[in-house]
Enzyme design. Structure first.
Site, PDB file in Angstrom:
ATOM      1  N   LYS A 163     -14.187   2.757 -16.467  1.00 19.76           N
ATOM      2  CA  LYS A 163     -14.227   4.121 -15.924  1.00 19.76           C
ATOM      3  C   LYS A 163     -15.532   4.787 -16.354  1.00 19.76           C
ATOM      4  CE  LYS A 163     -11.763   8.558 -16.071  1.00 19.76           C
ATOM      5  NZ  LYS A 163     -10.598   9.271 -16.616  1.00 19.76           N
ATOM      6  N   LYS A 191     -13.233   2.580 -11.731  1.00 23.68           N
ATOM      7  CA  LYS A 191     -13.283   3.956 -11.232  1.00 23.68           C
ATOM      8  C   LYS A 191     -14.642   4.554 -11.574  1.00 23.68           C
ATOM      9  CE  LYS A 191     -11.105   8.497 -11.833  1.00 23.68           C
ATOM     10  NZ  LYS A 191     -10.124   9.289 -12.596  1.00 23.68           N
TER      11      LYS A 191
END
Length: 331
Positions: A199, A253
């Site tokens: 992420k 992400k």
């Protein structure tokens, strides 16, 4: 004399049925995870920076989940926006927290729908960070180890409410191990952990922070989320750690700027791989479609198809409802 080609790839593109028969990448609503924001207000609240997305009441969250289910979407992920926030994000692990309420209501209405819960504190803390805040060398950041206890409490609370999967997104070192141990100790050995393993500290999260009211009041998240200019070694290291700690899923992400990382993880790991088609990616497409610059339907399906081609098994996307409708029309 001109020598004409005998090998003609265009033959297989001539008609729509031929293109469909030879397609390598196929989208299906079962690949989509529909995000739902739930708040403690009395009415739904449209999110200005995310056209078509709202903060739901518990009742309308159930309706949104029911709509997703009717279109063949089998999973939703819940994000909570509490009425009151504090320094340690108490609402994240409260028995009557907003996500806990919504989870119980959705599972009661749709017992076979998979409910995933975002296991983080940023929506619940008054400072907007993902855990205990501390100052290190004059800079504000999250105190990693005390935060692990809060994340573990949150995961257990969500499992007690009926969550099928917990999805920790705080990017704390050791969070998967802490959550796995807490779930197992509370007799939730059957609840999988979906790790936001890779992420990035991305600019694409802006509309989400508007939706969740989770923009940091001081400092930023660059000291714990990954550097967007980081390379493959960091991504692999983060994923390997989470696999070793017991993650059941891996996630990248955001998605669009990191499809090469999606492909990298697909080549190195055999766990189910999720991509998060984040709020900024959604907002860019929506704004361009509203302005008439692009064909929204074609752009969305092409974008989601690219994520599957890169190696994603499932996609968290705010386009889920529209995309499922369009795929149904194509069928």
């Amino acid at each position: 004399m001109t020598v004409l080609p005998t090998v003609r790839p265009r033959r297989l593109r001539r008609t729509a049925p031929l293109r469909a028969m030879t397609r390598e990448v196929r989208l299906h609503p079962q690949q989509f995870i529909h995000p739902i924001f739930v708040h403690e207000g009395a009415e739904d609240q449209p999110i200005h920076s995310m056209p078509g997305v709202s903060r739901h009441t518990v009742a309308s969250a159930v309706a949104a989940a029911r709509e997703a289910w009717s279109l063949g979407i089998l999973s939703v992920i819940l994000f909570g926006i509490p009425e009151h926030k504090d320094e340690v994000g108490t609402g994240a692990y409260a028995e009557d927290g907003i996500v806990q309420q919504a989870t119980r209501a959705i599972k009661a209405a749709l017992p076979n729908l998979t409910v995933i819960t975002d296991t983080c504190l940023c929506e619940y803390t008054s400072h907007g960070h993902c855990g205990h805040l501390c100052e290190v060398a004059g800079q504000w950041t999250v105190d990693n180890d005390p935060t692990l206890e809060l994340l573990a409490k949150t995961a257990v609370s969500q499992a007690q409410a009926g969550a099928d999967i917990v999805a920790p997104s705080a990017m704390m070192d050791g969070q998967i191990a802490a959550i796995r141990a807490a779930l197992d100790a509370a007799a939730f050995t059957h609840v999988p952990v979906m790790s936001y393993a890779v992420k990035y500290a991305s600019a694409y999260y802006g509309p989400f922070r508007d939706a969740a009211g989770s923009a940091p009041s001081k400092g930023d998240r660059a000291s714990y989320q990954m550097d967007p200019a980081g390379g493959y070694r960091e991504a692999l290291r983060e994923a390997r750690i989470d696999v070793a700690e017991g993650a059941d899923f891996l996630m990248v992400k955001p998605a669009l700027a990191y499809l090469d990382v999606v492909k990298l993880l697909r080549e190195h790991f055999d766990l189910p791989l999720i991509t998060y088609n984040v709020s900024g990616e959604y907002a860019l497409v929506k704004a361009a479609a509203i302005a008439g610059y692009i064909d929204e339907r074609r752009t969305v399906l092409e974008t989601l198809g690219g994520m599957v081609r890169a190696g994603a098994d499932a996609i968290i996307t705010y386009h889920a409802i529209d995309a499922a409708r369009w795929l149904a029309e194509e069928r």
